[in-house]
Design a protein around this motif. Sequence first.
Motif, short mmCIF file in Angstrom:
data_model
loop_
_atom_site.label_atom_id
_atom_site.label_comp_id
_atom_site.label_asym_id
_atom_site.label_seq_id
_atom_site.Cartn_x
_atom_site.Cartn_y
_atom_site.Cartn_z
N ALA A 1 5.85 8.52 -1.53
CA ALA A 1 5.43 8.22 -0.12
C ALA A 1 6.05 6.77 0.18
O ALA A 1 6.02 5.90 -0.80
N THR A 2 6.47 6.60 1.22
CA THR A 2 6.94 5.18 1.72
C THR A 2 5.80 4.45 1.67
O THR A 2 4.92 4.47 2.32
N SER A 3 6.15 3.31 0.99
CA SER A 3 5.16 2.23 0.96
C SER A 3 5.09 1.23 2.04
O SER A 3 5.95 0.96 2.80
N TYR A 4 4.07 0.55 2.37
CA TYR A 4 3.94 -0.43 3.52
C TYR A 4 2.92 -1.58 3.07
O TYR A 4 2.15 -1.56 2.12
N TYR A 5 2.95 -2.74 3.82
CA TYR A 5 1.98 -3.82 3.63
C TYR A 5 0.97 -3.81 4.48
O TYR A 5 0.97 -3.62 5.72
N TRP A 6 -0.38 -3.83 3.93
CA TRP A 6 -1.55 -3.72 5.04
C TRP A 6 -2.63 -4.44 4.08
O TRP A 6 -2.52 -4.16 2.81
N PRO A 7 -3.83 -4.89 4.72
CA PRO A 7 -4.83 -5.57 3.87
C PRO A 7 -5.54 -4.36 3.33
O PRO A 7 -6.06 -3.41 4.20
N ALA A 8 -5.87 -4.55 1.95
CA ALA A 8 -6.74 -3.52 1.47
C ALA A 8 -8.14 -3.51 1.77
O ALA A 8 -8.74 -2.23 2.11
N PHE A 9 -8.33 -4.59 2.47
CA PHE A 9 -9.88 -4.45 3.08
C PHE A 9 -9.94 -3.75 4.31
O PHE A 9 -11.18 -3.16 4.87
N LEU A 10 -8.77 -3.83 5.11
CA LEU A 10 -8.88 -2.94 6.33
C LEU A 10 -8.38 -1.60 6.24
O LEU A 10 -8.23 -0.82 7.38
N LYS A 11 -8.25 -1.09 5.00
CA LYS A 11 -7.90 0.40 4.94
C LYS A 11 -9.39 1.29 5.35
O LYS A 11 -10.39 0.80 5.17
N GLN B 1 0.79 -1.34 -0.14
CA GLN B 1 0.10 0.02 0.03
C GLN B 1 0.90 1.31 -0.21
O GLN B 1 2.00 1.25 0.62
N SER B 2 0.30 2.30 -0.39
CA SER B 2 1.11 3.78 -0.48
C SER B 2 -0.06 4.63 0.02
O SER B 2 -1.08 4.61 -0.19
N PRO B 3 0.47 5.78 0.90
CA PRO B 3 -0.42 6.56 1.55
C PRO B 3 -0.97 7.38 0.36
O PRO B 3 -0.55 7.81 -0.65
N GLU B 4 -2.51 7.71 0.36
CA GLU B 4 -2.95 8.39 -0.47
C GLU B 4 -3.51 9.64 -0.22
O GLU B 4 -3.33 10.11 1.17
N GLY B 5 -3.97 10.61 -1.23
CA GLY B 5 -4.45 11.81 -0.75
C GLY B 5 -3.64 12.60 -0.14
O GLY B 5 -2.29 12.72 -0.39
N ALA B 6 -4.00 13.55 0.87
CA ALA B 6 -3.21 14.65 1.23
C ALA B 6 -2.17 14.18 2.24
O ALA B 6 -1.06 14.59 2.48
N SER B 7 -2.52 13.01 2.90
CA SER B 7 -1.62 12.43 3.79
C SER B 7 -0.39 11.94 3.06
O SER B 7 0.92 11.84 3.36
N GLY B 8 -0.62 11.21 1.86
CA GLY B 8 0.55 10.70 1.07
C GLY B 8 1.53 11.73 0.49
O GLY B 8 2.64 11.88 0.45
N GLY B 9 0.74 13.17 0.17
CA GLY B 9 1.27 14.24 -0.23
C GLY B 9 2.31 14.63 0.60
O GLY B 9 3.45 15.07 0.34
N ASN B 10 1.70 14.93 1.94
CA ASN B 10 2.66 15.37 3.02
C ASN B 10 3.80 14.38 3.14
O ASN B 10 4.77 14.82 3.58
N GLU B 11 3.59 13.09 3.25
CA GLU B 11 4.57 12.00 3.63
C GLU B 11 5.46 12.22 2.55
O GLU B 11 6.84 12.02 2.76
N ALA B 12 5.27 12.31 1.23
CA ALA B 12 6.14 12.23 0.04
C ALA B 12 7.10 13.57 -0.05
O ALA B 12 8.32 13.38 -0.10
N ALA B 13 6.62 14.76 0.70
CA ALA B 13 7.17 15.94 0.58
C ALA B 13 8.40 15.84 1.83
O ALA B 13 9.59 16.15 1.60
N ARG B 14 8.02 15.36 3.02
CA ARG B 14 8.83 15.04 3.99
C ARG B 14 9.89 14.21 3.74
O ARG B 14 11.13 14.40 4.02
#
Length: 451
Positions: A140-150, A29-42
């Motif tokens: 943004a830093t990716s991670y592993y997580w169930p798509a169902f539990l997002k 998974q990869s952070p999406e939306g605004a949180s993903g943008g902030n994470e990528a910038a940092r």
Amino acid sequence: MRRFPPGTELIVALLVLALTLSILTWREQSPEGASGGNEAARSLVARYPKAQRILVVARGTESDRAFTAACEKQLVESGLEVVAKVEGTPIDVGNMLRELKKEKKSIDAIVCHRVASAWVPVSQANELLGVDQPIPVVSATSYYWPAFLKSENLINITSQIAVISILAVGMTLVIISGGIDLSVGSLVALSAVVMTRLIRDYAGAEQASTIGMVVCGLTAILVCAAVGAASGTIIALLKMPPFIVTLATMLIVGGLSFLISESKSINQVPPSLGWLGNGATLLGIPNCVVLMGVVFGVCELLLQRSVFGRHLYALGGNPRAAVLCGIRTERLLVVIYALCGALAGLGGVVYASQLRSGAATYGQDYELQTIAAVVVGGTSLSGGEGTLRGTLIGSLILGVIANGMNLLGLNTETQRIMLGLVILAAVGLDRLRSSRWLKRSPASPGNSLGV
């Protein structure tokens, strides 16, 4: 004596289903939306502190636009210069890089969404800009997580089951009374076309006010309640089977919906109509889910804490005994079917709000999904047993199954097969539950939740 509280079996089944889908949808998974943008910038600032001139790249989706907006804001606040921002396709990225080369503008790094990081123009940006040194690409830093539990998927499940759950409340009341209502799907369509037709013709169409839309919605609900009351009256006075009466009502209402809508979709409504179906006012919870919770709460109190509820269980458990006890069963049946019709009308209002339109084709197969949710939730088709808590869990189980099949890429045909199998299994378990050899003690009305 039962070893576990009522409803334990359903809760366990729901948890096992959720666990299974979590395992099957475990993926990167990869952070999406605004949180993903902030994470990528940092991440860029931390990894490449000397980079000053940045290109931001993402797709053109709503989520990715939020990504680029948040990323750009974070970069500017960090004292960096955003040379350009691309929201589109790989072709758009290539064109932008060629334009930057033509204008002799350089970039020190590219910040992009994880999907965009695999695009060829991004990986070959130095060639398109005519420079020798590779240009760093940061996402943004990716991670592993169930798509169902997002979190967004879980919220999506609750939004998707809102209409069916509201319909299931009315269906639970009808089935506990010993009846059935096959017209709820057609009433969803009738409510949607009546409301949108009134908004278009009498409330100002796209310029309709909030009060005007509320009045049109309430009118649609009252129309559906009247249809339900008519079905209940025929069943009570003429002693006709509910299956036959509501089947005829389904056909009649379906035809009326096509006549009212003139066989066309009615979409001349204001954007604000979507507030109920798509908005999220309270703590980020969808408004339709909040409404669903209110409906369940009020009707649960009505069912378990009122004379109406006791009379309803008595009618479903033994109609003859209910009459001998002085219960006015004919009037009770009319009220039950009117409530079911009104809740179907409310479901149609929510559905029209979600799609911001009305059409006679809405609500197809909803009666089957509604009955399945009720029976899976432990309400007996023989009448006299069931609770709304069980119906809510049954709706969640069906919603989780449908969502899981979508995540796993199963087509619509397969999903219909699964729905049929679930209905068969639920009815079969209901028959087993009703068998004397399976019952160790007499069931008390309103306490049957398990399957």
